[in-house]
Design an enzyme around this catalytic site. Structure first.
Site, PDB file in Angstrom:
ATOM      1  CB  SER A 103      -8.648   1.405   5.635  1.00  0.00           C
ATOM      2  OG  SER A 103      -9.278   2.642   5.428  1.00  0.00           O
TER       3      SER A 103
ATOM      4  CB  SER B  91      -8.063   3.970   2.572  1.00  0.00           C
ATOM      5  OG  SER B  91      -7.265   3.300   3.539  1.00  0.00           O
TER       6      SER B  91
ATOM      7  CE  LYS C 293      -3.956   2.051   2.477  1.00  0.00           C
ATOM      8  NZ  LYS C 293      -4.806   1.996   3.687  1.00  0.00           N
TER       9      LYS C 293
END
Lengths: 490, 489
Positions: free
Chosen positions: B182, B158, B78
């Site tokens: 997330s 996210s 990420k």
């Protein structure tokens, strides 16, 4: 608070007497090798931006880690100020934007500081002592430095100082004169230096002071205060206070009112000027720093620090009075600096303590002052002072000769006995030799002898002077006096 | 070789150990798949050179008999994790050109365990979002589509790049971060498994901060076992993060015994929210039955402060974010838009650098911390947070894990949930409580909705008891037997 009113301190205005009310906020840089929340070095005077870690520069993802040494120093300072140590304290973020504040917030302590209420005893000129309250001590990060003078239109930023640990020490509004404020700073600095928690060097910025000043008619409630920033010497603190108090009195006597504001001391012009209004002050949006857990101290650890504290100036002064029979004043002068107290104790070892104190506080301090030297730079060692005092005590030299010997010691760094020996300054204690010189002087001044005998006692000084001169000043003064009186009265 | 990308980590480790294929071949297969699925926009930065170099080094280590726990496994990272020398964006324009000189602790741990980095995965800007639509680098497309409908759907957020990449088989697993859901919400929306460990289990050092007291790293993978392997490598005490916990990391894989006899499973009545679809409700009941069938005991429990969790979260998270994001000022790194004064430079830089949702949260956060509002908002939220934690502490006196739905709905289209930010915030309704309480939570794919989209169930565990959590999750996973694949994968 009115019990702190002292008529001596009142200032006369056109409408009557005024009293100033003073509180001090001192930022004391903690002595530690690394910063409060990072491993970067803290040494003064390094090239710009050479002592900056990623944490100090607030790079993404960087996190603060508490430096235990700084905590220890703050707790020691709190103990030295006889203050409450808060076993649980919290680090908060104080949010504001500035180029030398990389994270956009300063990590500080707001509602739960590490140290609570304490006291400090002021040593005032004239030998008075007065207690002033400490409100709190908290730890916080220093900001970096904006350099505005490196480029005509740009500002440069040096982050070496960013993140260095500061102790903000806040006093109660307990002071009533610039003398008291100066005494507060001197005493605080002395305690910090004794503890080794801050070097107290105001010219290097490792101790900085903001002064809160207000005035009122004696007996009235507190007036509106102004905070004066950037006062970086004890002398300036006193000057700034005097100026600011007069300024406020003038406004009030003109029928005006004081605006609460932050003012800047301008040492060049000797004035304070408005910096920014408190009404427009930042909203710092304090909240607990979520990157740091609340700080919990083990009471046993605090007790251990307490047990290991050095003897502090007040205790030392008391001991010097009791153990050495010194006056409160002499003891106070000697303990003001840790180094002079240690110097004294070393010099007085096995010597007459009061005599030693006199020699250090008058002769040595006088000469050091004139030469612009610190006690640690004294060309005369403590042992050498002791040696000199020993020579006076055992009548080897007179006090008068000792002054000359001391002057030479200070000049050359030679020992007292060595100088006395080399110059033959040993006091003459032989009554026969003294008598012989007296006889010669009397024979040469028959008229004066007659006058003395007729009642002109004052002439004794003349005879002493003549004999001393003849003997190169080496006659033991007491013996000479005694023999002269005897012979002149015979 | 495309079947290589369909392996689980566990299977790939076996294959590598048996020399059926090399780390290089495994990596190349993934790079090829990534090229095929560029339309998903899962990666912000692909790092094929680094990947191949790491794969070769991994093959050498394995040949030398030194294989780490993730030796040769290609992962997506990420783009909230700082990676040394590799562009790190946090999905934001404001970090333009930012190449950290340091490696986050979690990625360092993964690489030390032998992992290979395929690239940096897309995300909502500064991890603020539930759809991956707030990324400066464009939205990520969910590989799943509704049956007979070509509408592009969101991958959740996210960690939307992470979930999409793992679902599309263009990463064997990925790192994620979870501040309010997330990891778990995007996992649920893509038919993958995502675990948010206990707060303090993984170091936050080197992860771009959103809300420090809630942020926690964790993996998204295609099985509970793979999550266990990943989590084991990511976890551990880090002296550089004062909130990371000094506790040994258990062998999570060993905890997967399949035996949950006597396990007490709590079903919180407050999670049956208004307007929840019949499908979700039915799935939840089915999940409970599956666990019961394996010997678990079901108990209805109460978590009375649940209804306050979302507003509490949307005070605390923006408050911390407003302060955490102050460092993006154009002075030292990233984007700078010059101005005539320092303040103007700040204003222009931040106006251009932050997107709408980030600005909204900075404003909310600044407001709730400001003088006169602090007590009513921030302080009150902190009090409620303590009550929410107490709800869980009380519940865990009687139960070992708690079962809830992961999300109130399956994946949605890009223009759905548009307009009203609160509608989007509701995506986190089942997940935020876990962050507020600092507990571990995992989402496991449990079935398909009527449109053929994956739905997830969430299990919540006791603090630092990821072992029980993972064990229960694997039992759930086996019972659900989720084998569906997105079309075209």
């Amino acid at each position: 608070m009115n019990d702190m009113t002292n008529n001596k301190n009142l200032i006369e205005g056109r409408t009557g007497m005024w009293e100033m009310v003073l509180g001090l906020e001192v930022h004391a840089q903690v002595i530690s090798k690394s910063k409060l929340f990072s491993g970067a070095a803290t040494a003064f005077g390094a090239e710009p931006n050479t002592q900056v870690s990623l944490v100090d520069a607030a790079f993404p993802g960087m996190l603060p880690v508490i430096n235990e040494v700084c905590i220890e120093q703050a707790v020691k300072t709190g103990l030295g100020l006889n203050a409450q140590i808060n076993l649980r304290s919290v680090f908060d973020r104080k949010n504001y934007f500035y180029a030398d504040l990389p994270a956009g917030y300063q990590i500080s302590q707001y509602l739960d500081p590490i140290v609570g209420k304490g006291t400090i005893i002021l040593d005032l000129p004239g030998g008075e002592h007065r207690e002033v309250g400490i409100t709190r001590l908290h730890l916080e990060q220093d900001a970096g430095k904006s350099l505005h003078d490196q480029h005509p239109s740009k500002t440069y930023v040096d982050l070496n100082r960013a993140g260095v640990a500061l102790m903000e020490i806040v006093s109660e509004p307990d002071m009533r004169s610039s003398d008291e404020a100066a005494a507060y700073l001197k005493k605080l600095r002395s305690i910090l230096r004794y503890l080794g928690t801050c070097d107290g060097n105001m010219d290097e910025g490792s101790m900085r002071c903001d002064v809160n000043v207000s005035v009122r008619k004696p007996g009235d409630g507190l007036g509106t205060r102004c905070e004066i920033k950037n006062v970086n010497s004890i002398r300036y603190v006193a000057q700034a206070i005097e100026y600011e108090a007069r300024r406020q009195i003038e406004i009030l006597e003109e029928g005006g009112s004081i605006k609460q504001e932050t003012r800047l001391w301008d040492p060049g012009k000797g004035v304070t000027r408005s910096m920014r209004s408190k009404e427009h002050a930042h909203d710092y949006r304090y909240f607990p720093d979520p990157d740091l857990l609340p700080l919990n101290l083990d009471p046993k650890w605090v007790d251990g620090l307490k047990a290991g504290l050095p003897e502090l100036p007040d205790a030392k002064r008391q001991r010097f009075i009791k153990e050495f029979g010194l006056s409160d004043y002499d003891a106070g002068v000697l303990v003001a600096e840790k180094e002079s107290a240690a110097f004294y104790e070393a010099a007085a070892k096995g010597r007459d303590p009061k005599l030693t104190a006199n020699w250090i506080t008058s002769e040595l301090f006088g000469k050091l002052n004139a030469a612009g030297l610190d006690i640690t730079e004294s060309p005369v060692s403590a042992a050498a002072v002791g040696e000199l005092v020993g020579l006076i005590s055992d009548n080897t030299i007179s006090g008068r000769i000792a002054k000359d010997v001391f002057a030479e010691m200070f000049e050359t760094g030679k020992g007292a006995a060595e100088i006395v020996e080399a110059k033959g300054l040993k006091q003459v204690l032989d009554t026969g030799a003294i008598d012989a010189e007296i006889d010669k002087v009397m024979a040469a001044n028959v008229d004066k002898v007659a006058e003395y005998k007729a009642g002109k006692d004052k002439l004794l000084g003349f005879f002493v002077g003549q004999v001393m001169k003849a003997m190169g000043g080496k006659a033991n003064p007491a013996m000479l006096n005694e023999r002269l009186r005897a012979k002149l009265s015979a | 070789m495309s079947e290589l990308t369909h392996l689980t980590i566990a299977a790939a480790l076996d294959g590598l150990a048996a020399k059926k294929f090399s780390a290089r071949e495994l990596t190349e297969a993934h790079l090829a798949a990534m090229a095929k699925h560029k339309n998903l926009n899962a990666y912000i930065t692909e790092t094929p050179e680094i990947a191949l170099k790491q794969a070769d080094a991994s093959d050498q280590r394995r040949a030398g008999g030194k294989a780490g726990a993730l030796e040769g496994i290609p992962l997506g990272i990420k783009d909230l994790f700082c990676t040394e020398g590799v562009l790190t964006t946090a999905g934001s324009h404001i970090l333009d050109g930012f190449r950290p000189t340091y490696e986050s602790t979690v990625t360092r741990n993964l690489f030390d365990a032998g992992a290979v980095m395929l690239g940096k995965l897309n995300l909502d800007e500064f991890a603020m979002g539930s759809s991956n639509k707030t990324s400066y680098y464009g939205n990520v497309i969910n590989p799943w589509k509704r049956r007979g409908d070509e509408t592009d759907l969101v991958p959740g957020g996210s960690s939307g790049g992470s979930s999409a990449a793992v679902a599309a088989r263009i990463a064997m697993a990925a790192t994620g971060t979870d501040t309010g859901g997330s990891i778990r919400q995007p996992a649920a929306l893509t038919g993958t498994v995502g675990i948010k460990p206990t707060y303090g289990r993984c170091s936050r050092w080197g992860i771009v901060a959103f809300a420090s007291s809630l942020d926690q790293a964790g993996p998204i993978a295609r099985s509970v076992e793979d999550c266990a392997i990943m989590l084991g490598a990511m976890s551990g005490h880090d002296p550089k993060d004062s909130t990371s916990v000094e506790m040994p990391v258990p062998d999570f894989r060993k905890a997967l015994t399949g035996d949950i006899r006597g396990l007490k499973v709590g079903i919180p009545k407050e999670y049956r929210v208004d307007g929840m679809s019949q499908e979700i409700d039915a799935l939840w009941a089915r999940g409970a039955e599956w666990l019961k069938a394996q010997g678990a005991e079901l108990r209805e429990i109460s978590l009375p402060h649940t209804k306050y969790a979302l507003p509490t979260y949307y005070i605390i998270a923006p408050a911390e974010a407003s302060s955490n994001l102050a460092r993006y000022d154009g002075v030292r790194f990233g984007l700078r838009v010059p101005g005539n004064s320092l303040d103007e430079m700040y204003e222009l830089t931040r106006a251009a650098g932050f997107g709408k949702e980030v600005k909204r949260r900075i404003m909310i956060g600044t407001y709730v911390l400001s003088a006169g509002y602090y007590d009513a908002y921030y302080l009150q939220a902190q009090r409620i947070r303590a009550l929410i934690l107490r709800d869980f502490t009380d519940a865990f006196k009687d139960v070992d894990v708690i079962l809830t739905p992961s999300t109130p709905s399956a994946a949605f289209g890009f223009n759905e949930n548009e307009g009203d930010p609160v509608q989007m915030y509701l995506q986190d309704v089942f997940t935020v409580t876990v962050n507020l309480a600092g507990l571990p939570g995992i989402s496991v794919p449990a079935g398909l909705d009527a449109n053929g989209l994956p739905l997830g169930l969430q299990l919540i565990g006791r603090a630092f008891d990821e072992e029980t959590l993972l064990r229960s999750a694997q039992v759930l996973e086996r019972a659900a037997n989720f084998t569906a694949l997105p079309a075209g994968v």
